[in-house]
Write a protein that holds these residues in place. Structure first.
Motif: not given
Lengths: 450, 450
Positions: A371-376, A407-414, A422-425, A436-438
């Motif tokens: 999932d992280y690879l896909a988000i990236g 680095i300004r933003f970190a994206v977190i998803m459990g 969703e993800v947390t930014v 934030v909605a994925r």
């Protein structure tokens, strides 16, 4: 096996990545400014054929040249036939002469490359340093209005470089030479010495310079020395300076030409949109003697006069007389970025800014790596510079890394967020977090990363 | 005074401005791609201390090294203590070892600079050429998923470079080594020779390679040579290739590790969003022997196989063992842009594109020069790259210049247009002309120049 101590050669500037990003941003700003004004890129090889590079009997310059030779040539005892460029002017002359038939004149080129000088190693002195040059080269002639374009370029770039207030100083050497004629100072060598001493007016008092003008090798009488400084020491708004020059009663052809050129540059500067807050006519600047023949420029940072001129140049009669019979007059300026960057670092003006990396996709749960690879991949496809945390690590360590790296933003998803789509930014600057909605993540980040 | 013939040193690429713009666009695309994936910029000096650069007993490499020395050092008969870098890998190793405590690992860096080799001068061979490298360096370890990121970077960049269809080939050297073990080919030198011959599978027939494997210095029997090629010569979709490898009945630890790594890379590539149309597992590629230990990459332009690999690299065990006791495994790729650019020029793929200059403000009436300067200043302030025709010339000549220079728009204003508050804009590509309100000119052009 014993280790070899890794070390950077003395006299070179090598930066850690975040500092390199700051340097690269300045290079990009300069390049963007040069391109904004319609200058075309040129790059030349780092070395030139030695007899082409050193055709001008160099004296001081030649002593600082680095010669280049291959292993085989050394073994055969050959003299080196290549040498590293020590500026960008000789390569430009060679380039224009070599490619003359393929170029359109006036030829407007920018060149931003490193040059090499065998300086004695000391703080702030570099053996390898960037020069960022522009020149306009005419064929047979080049109208004076081109001289007014240079301050417009300097104004645009230094405004965007964000290095605090600055002022462009310029003058016309024909005015100085005309004054010499009027004073009966006719020996070229004497003139050179006088100009060299006049250049010291920003460091020494008027009396000290009058003393130097009476001294060894020059020997003006006190009245003439004083008159030189009366003429040149004037400071005021451009209109007053032009009036001062008109009022001197000097009428040699050289002086009149210089004054006409200076007046034209002053008039055109307004049309070019350069505010007078950022420039002044400074009759005391002369630059070196051999090369420049008309307008000359120096640029000073108001809060850091000790840096000296951070952007200089001028008008010259003939660029490439050593290589071609064509007459190629030109005008140009140069920014020595390595030295400037060093000085700005010392003055605390340059610090680590934001990274080029805009988003870190953290690795909260290694089972979700796909999932992280896909988000990236989504963020990168949207043009956002994204690093994916590919190595498992504690969340705290990942945040600390993003923070330290700028680095300004970190994206977190459990798993829970994933279930909710969703993800947390986390904004590493403000510390704020947002859900934030994925599906809308790339858009959400794009509006915040520009 | 007799003229000196201006000439570029042999073995270097020097471009005319419009070609340089095309080159610069490729450099920018590569850099943008590297930054998109979160790589950080590094620049190192052009020369290194000679004993640091040449610490690895180089053999062939050392013969091609250019040494550097200043005039003074030559006169004193000193051995040169500096040498030009011949790649970006040794400087990276030196950089990482020297700055180890200041870097965050995994360290992701890109470096795009010129390197130097004293090659025999011939067409397409360069003594000075750009390399554009990325590497990820781990401390102690680096997960295999990083190996899957490299093809994602290559895919993104080569898609944007607009050089036609391409395919990334990759393999894992542990698979090859495992097969050697299973076949009882244990001598390192024999393995090296076998791999070198196997690398020729794309140029020679299977029978010819079988012959070479039986020949001097290797001496396999015909059955073993055939088995080597049965194992390695397989071609098909990734899933079939993995099944083929599973079915070989080879069970050495090296082979199993290699197959597990290869499977992981194949699986992650999908999550990275790289379509299988643009990559394949190619069991026959091996790259050089000494350095790479796991995944290896080559990239081919489908329509130009003769160019060979245009982007190569791989996984290595330890970057900087000569300079530090830390174990620093890494993975990286390199694009040799000078050679690629030359090949693309030869193939007619690279031609002169549009100029960086977007607008030429022509000089229709020299009395209106201040207006032209003001128009130019407005356009530049709006971010449009603008050249102002500062030298009077016939309109026809000015248009011909804009056309030849690749400038898209020409702005024309005579006294009539000025009176109407209008300008005429000529699109040099379509030939169309439009009357545009002077006040709206910057906006009008901005929407058309992007």
């Amino acid at each position: 096996m014993s280790l070899i101590t890794p070390r950077t050669p003395p006299g070179t500037m090598e930066l850690l990545p975040r500092r390199q990003i700051a340097f690269q941003r300045m290079l990009d700003t300069i390049r963007r400014g040069y391109e904004r004004f319609g200058f075309l890129p040129v790059e030349t090889p780092v070395f030139e054929v030695a007899d082409v590079l050193l055709s001008k009997s160099g004296g001081e310059t030649e002593k600082q040249v680095y010669f280049v030779q291959s292993t085989g040539a050394i073994e055969q005892g050959h003299r080196p036939d290549l040498a590293l460029r020590f500026d960008l002017t000789v390569p430009l002359a060679r380039y224009v002469a070599e490619h003359e038939r393929d170029l359109a004149f006036p030829f407007r080129r920018y060149q931003m490359q490193r040059v090499y000088r065998g300086e004695r190693a000391q703080k702030g002195r570099y053996r390898e340093f960037y020069q960022c040059d522009i020149d306009v080269i005419g064929k047979d002639s080049l109208p004076v209005v081109f001289d007014a374009e240079m301050p417009a370029v300097i104004y645009t770039i230094f405004s965007e470089l964000d290095v605090g207030p600055f002022r462009i100083n310029f003058n016309n050497r024909k005015i100085l030479l005309g004054l010499f004629e009027s004073l009966g100072i006719n020996e070229p060598e004497t003139r050179a010495l006088v100009l060299r001493q006049v250049d010291k007016l920003d460091k020494l008092s008027r009396d000290e310079v009058v003393g130097l003008l009476q001294g060894d090798g020059i020997g003006l009488d006190a009245a003439t020395a004083g008159r030189v400084l009366d003429m040149i020491g004037f400071a005021g708004p451009a209109a007053d300076t032009l009036a001062h020059l008109e009022g001197l009663g000097v009428d040699t052809p050289t002086f009149r030409t210089g004054l006409a050129e200076l007046s034209e540059v002053v008039a055109a500067l307004k049309a070019f949109g350069v505010p007078e807050t950022h420039w002044r006519v400074n009759l005391a600047i002369a630059r070196g003697l051999d090369y420049y023949t008309g307008t000359v420029y120096e640029t000073f940072l108001t809060d850091h006069p000790g840096l000296g001129s951070v952007c200089s140049g001028g008008r010259y009669e003939n660029l490439a007389g050593l290589y071609t019979k064509s007459k190629l007059p030109g005008v140009g300026i140069s920014i020595g970025l390595t030295r400037l960057f060093y000085a700005l670092e010392q003055a605390g003006i340059v610090t680590d800014g934001p990274s080029t990396v805009q988003v870190l996709v953290t690795q909260f749960d290694s089972a979700l790596l796909p999932d992280y690879l896909a988000i990236g991949a989504e963020l990168r496809a949207a043009g956002i510079n994204t690093e994916i945390q590919l190595e498992p690590a504690k969340p705290k360590k990942q945040f600390a890394y993003a923070d330290k790296a700028g680095i300004r933003f970190a994206v977190i998803m459990g798993p829970d967020e994933k279930a909710r789509g969703e993800v947390t930014v986390k904004d590493m600057v403000s510390g704020e977090q947002a859900a934030v909605a994925r599906a809308g993540l790339a858009d959400w980040l794009r509006t915040r990363t520009g």
